[in-house]
Write a protein that holds these residues in place. Structure first.
Motif, PDB file in Angstrom:
ATOM      1  N   GLU A  20       1.430  -1.374   0.090  1.00 12.60           N
ATOM      2  CA  GLU A  20      -0.116   0.526   0.190  1.00 12.60           C
ATOM      3  C   GLU A  20       0.947   1.344   0.389  1.00 12.60           C
ATOM      4  OE1 GLU A  20      -2.838  -0.295   3.126  1.00 12.60           O
ATOM      5  OE2 GLU A  20      -3.769  -2.384   2.671  1.00 12.60           O
ATOM      6  N   VAL A  21       1.573   0.896   1.214  1.00 13.02           N
ATOM      7  CA  VAL A  21       2.677   2.590   1.501  1.00 13.02           C
ATOM      8  C   VAL A  21       4.120   2.720   0.035  1.00 13.02           C
ATOM      9  CG1 VAL A  21       2.493   2.142   2.876  1.00 13.02           C
ATOM     10  CG2 VAL A  21       4.328   1.408   2.560  1.00 13.02           C
ATOM     11  N   ALA A  22       4.894   1.264  -0.981  1.00 16.50           N
ATOM     12  CA  ALA A  22       5.784   0.727  -1.750  1.00 16.50           C
ATOM     13  C   ALA A  22       5.628   2.187  -2.700  1.00 16.50           C
ATOM     14  CB  ALA A  22       6.096  -0.313  -1.429  1.00 16.50           C
ATOM     15  N   ASP A  23       7.041   2.983  -3.473  1.00 10.87           N
ATOM     16  CA  ASP A  23       6.828   3.735  -3.931  1.00 10.87           C
ATOM     17  C   ASP A  23       6.397   2.563  -5.165  1.00 10.87           C
ATOM     18  OD1 ASP A  23       7.333   5.609  -3.376  1.00 10.87           O
ATOM     19  OD2 ASP A  23       9.127   5.449  -2.627  1.00 10.87           O
ATOM     20  N   VAL A  24       7.441   1.516  -5.819  1.00  9.81           N
ATOM     21  CA  VAL A  24       7.287   0.769  -6.802  1.00  9.81           C
ATOM     22  C   VAL A  24       7.206  -1.128  -6.095  1.00  9.81           C
ATOM     23  CG1 VAL A  24       8.358  -1.235  -8.802  1.00  9.81           C
ATOM     24  CG2 VAL A  24       9.073   1.824  -8.319  1.00  9.81           C
ATOM     25  N   ILE A  25       6.232  -1.456  -6.337  1.00 11.85           N
ATOM     26  CA  ILE A  25       5.314  -2.896  -6.278  1.00 11.85           C
ATOM     27  C   ILE A  25       5.539  -3.935  -7.593  1.00 11.85           C
ATOM     28  CG2 ILE A  25       3.905  -3.817  -5.480  1.00 11.85           C
ATOM     29  CD1 ILE A  25       2.196  -0.919  -4.471  1.00 11.85           C
ATOM     30  N   ILE A  26       6.406  -4.475  -6.982  1.00 14.23           N
ATOM     31  CA  ILE A  26       7.050  -5.929  -7.909  1.00 14.23           C
ATOM     32  C   ILE A  26       6.426  -7.434  -7.576  1.00 14.23           C
ATOM     33  CG2 ILE A  26       8.452  -6.925  -9.295  1.00 14.23           C
ATOM     34  CD1 ILE A  26      10.221  -3.873  -8.722  1.00 14.23           C
ATOM     35  N   VAL A  27       5.956  -7.948  -8.100  1.00 12.52           N
ATOM     36  CA  VAL A  27       5.203  -8.926  -8.437  1.00 12.52           C
ATOM     37  C   VAL A  27       6.022 -10.140  -8.935  1.00 12.52           C
ATOM     38  CG1 VAL A  27       3.270  -9.018  -6.967  1.00 12.52           C
ATOM     39  CG2 VAL A  27       3.278  -9.215  -9.098  1.00 12.52           C
ATOM     40  N   GLU A  28       6.869 -11.642  -8.172  1.00 15.46           N
ATOM     41  CA  GLU A  28       6.654 -12.745  -8.897  1.00 15.46           C
ATOM     42  C   GLU A  28       6.024 -13.925  -8.908  1.00 15.46           C
ATOM     43  OE1 GLU A  28      11.485 -13.724  -8.075  1.00 15.46           O
ATOM     44  OE2 GLU A  28      10.981 -14.852  -7.918  1.00 15.46           O
ATOM     45  N   VAL A  29       5.762 -13.635  -9.677  1.00 15.08           N
ATOM     46  CA  VAL A  29       4.204 -14.836 -10.103  1.00 15.08           C
ATOM     47  C   VAL A  29       5.620 -16.263  -9.230  1.00 15.08           C
ATOM     48  CG1 VAL A  29       2.451 -16.148 -11.841  1.00 15.08           C
ATOM     49  CG2 VAL A  29       3.075 -14.316 -11.306  1.00 15.08           C
ATOM     50  N   ASN A  30       4.910 -17.831  -9.312  1.00 13.18           N
ATOM     51  CA  ASN A  30       5.140 -18.439  -9.071  1.00 13.18           C
ATOM     52  C   ASN A  30       4.105 -19.861  -8.571  1.00 13.18           C
ATOM     53  OD1 ASN A  30       6.382 -21.160  -7.443  1.00 13.18           O
ATOM     54  ND2 ASN A  30       7.790 -20.327  -6.504  1.00 13.18           N
ATOM     55  N   HIS A  31       3.807 -20.547  -9.668  1.00 14.92           N
ATOM     56  CA  HIS A  31       2.912 -20.989  -9.922  1.00 14.92           C
ATOM     57  C   HIS A  31       2.670 -22.504  -8.717  1.00 14.92           C
ATOM     58  CE1 HIS A  31       1.390 -20.367 -13.850  1.00 14.92           C
ATOM     59  NE2 HIS A  31       2.284 -19.988 -14.043  1.00 14.92           N
TER      60      HIS A  31
END
Length: 447
Positions: A147-158
């Motif tokens: 909610e507060v981060a400047d940049v949000i990156i997700v790494e998808v793992n099945h």
């Protein structure tokens, strides 16, 4: 809204994601088994270009590649919300630091303290048709972090299980800046703890104090695991679960038919937890299981929510305890071990619960690195030891020599009870220490 189209627009390589990180950045690095993998490998290749980058997370199962690539800690340091053995080594090497806290407060830190991350990176389950990435077994504080981060990156793992929950269990694509499709590593499986005869004896003392319909919290380790196994083999029924960490013991208890949650006052019929770590069997059990509820740690560990559950039973372990009843669960003298976690929250919440009981359990002795047997009970805690639960908060204390209730006792009465469950070989020495502290009277008799 076409979420698949938005997904493709935000899809990036691990190398592109790693380039977002700048010198001086605070980078939140997931939590426990959802610490990033592919982006971490890409960041490791950039170490020489960076300085003063601070990675932050906790409960690591291995040293991140980016930290490994900087053996002197000149470019990147690790900052832990709660330490595993891996992080303990980083602290000893001068490449890591612990952030003292009550775990329940962590989500508030992002809003009320200067803890805003420049970049937040976390492994997530694949996006569903509604545009949500599930945070898997690591809801904890990650939604608030995002909610507060400047940049949000997700790494998808099945391979990450979809852990159903309430607020804070999923992250919508609209909040995400970059998506990296990971290499789908299997989640870490810690070795299942092996219980000793002492663990089993302590477990039986505790199980005798639990009644059907109680709500359980278990910590991690051999002794809580022994308690879980003893509960699974007992005649107890209709138990509930409201815990910080969900471990294999709960699966064992559930498969024994002991958990229904029908008497819970909050989240009736559901097993509530902040994060989970264990075997593949545990991850498979949690996957899409409507009987389990993944939630933010400021909900699971909130003292008021714990206290709201009748007959709450909290079971945690300790490193050392002194004759005043001070509990150290974080260090061995000056040597850092783990962290405060939620121990104090559950100790206080269980005691405030109607019919609730809080147990601190440990073996009476331990072998040091030289093979010498020493007492876990000391007149006063060693210099540098951290007080995790205060003498005013401790409720039940359990060792292989018995169980004692320390609430409401004077210093001498409390001291006497503590010595009564210490190893017999050390009791005379403890009495001498108590006399020097003026919390022992010659008229006292150990029972």
């Amino acid at each position: 809204m076409d979420f698949e189209r938005e997904y493709q627009q935000k899809l990036s390589t691990a190398e592109q994601a790693a380039k977002v990180i700048k010198c001086g950045d605070w980078v939140d690095y997931g939590w426990a088994v959802t610490t990033p993998e592919k982006i971490d490998t890409a960041l490791a290749k950039r170490v020489g270009e960076l300085h003063d980058v601070k990675l932050r997370g906790g409960v690591l199962n291995k040293i991140p590649a980016a930290i490994e690539a900087d053996p002197t800690g000149e470019h990147i340091s690790w900052h832990s919300w709660h330490c595993s053995g891996v992080e303990r080594k980083l602290i000893e090497d001068g490449r890591g630091f612990y952030v003292p806290m009550r775990y329940s407060e962590l989500p508030r830190y992002y809003h009320k303290v200067d803890c805003k991350p420049n970049v937040a990176i976390m492994q997530v389950a694949p996006m569903d048709k509604h545009g949500y990435f599930n945070l898997g077994p690591s809801a904890s504080h990650l939604h608030t972090c995002a909610e507060v981060a400047d940049v949000i990156i997700v790494e998808v793992n099945h391979n990450i299980p979809r852990c159903l929950g309430g607020s804070g269990a999923d992250l919508h694509i609209s909040m995400v800046d970059m998506i990296v499709e990971g290499d789908n590593p299997a989640l870490f499986e810690p070795p299942l703890p092996k219980s000793s005869e002492i663990d089993l004896k302590v477990a039986q003392y505790i199980v005798n104090e639990i009644k059907s319909g109680s709500c359980l919290q278990l910590g991690i380790g051999a002794m809580p695991s022994a308690v879980g196994s003893a509960i699974a083999q007992s005649d107890l029924k209709d138990l509930g679960v409201h815990t910080e960490i969900y471990v294999d013991s709960f699966v064992e208890i559930a498969e024994a038919g002991k958990i229904t949650g029908k008497y819970k006052n909050l989240n009736k019929f559901r097993q509530t937890y902040a994060f989970a770590m264990g075997s593949k069997k545990l991850y498979d059990f949690l996957d899409n299981n409507p009987g389990c509820l993944s939630a933010s740690v400021d909900y699971t560990n909130d003292i008021a929510n714990i206290a709201a559950q009748d007959n709450f039973v909290s079971i945690n372990s300790a490193v050392d305890i002194d004759l005043f009843g001070q509990v150290n669960s974080e260090s061995s003298g000056k040597r850092h071990i783990s962290g405060a976690g939620g121990q104090l929250d559950f100790v206080m919440g269980a005691y405030l619960s109607k019919g609730g009981k809080s147990f601190i359990c440990c073996s009476s002795t331990v072998k040091d690195k030289n093979g010498e047997v020493r007492s876990r009970f000391l007149p006063t805690l060693k210099e540098g030891s951290i007080v995790t639960a205060t003498r005013a908060n401790i409720h039940y204390l359990v060792t292989e020599y018995g169980i004692v209730n320390l609430k409401g006792l004077s210093t001498w009465a409390k001291c006497e009870k503590i010595i009564s469950v210490a190893h017999p070989d050390f009791r005379d020495e403890l009495i001498r220490g108590a006399e020097e502290l003026k919390i022992w009277r010659r008229s006292n008799k150990l029972k």
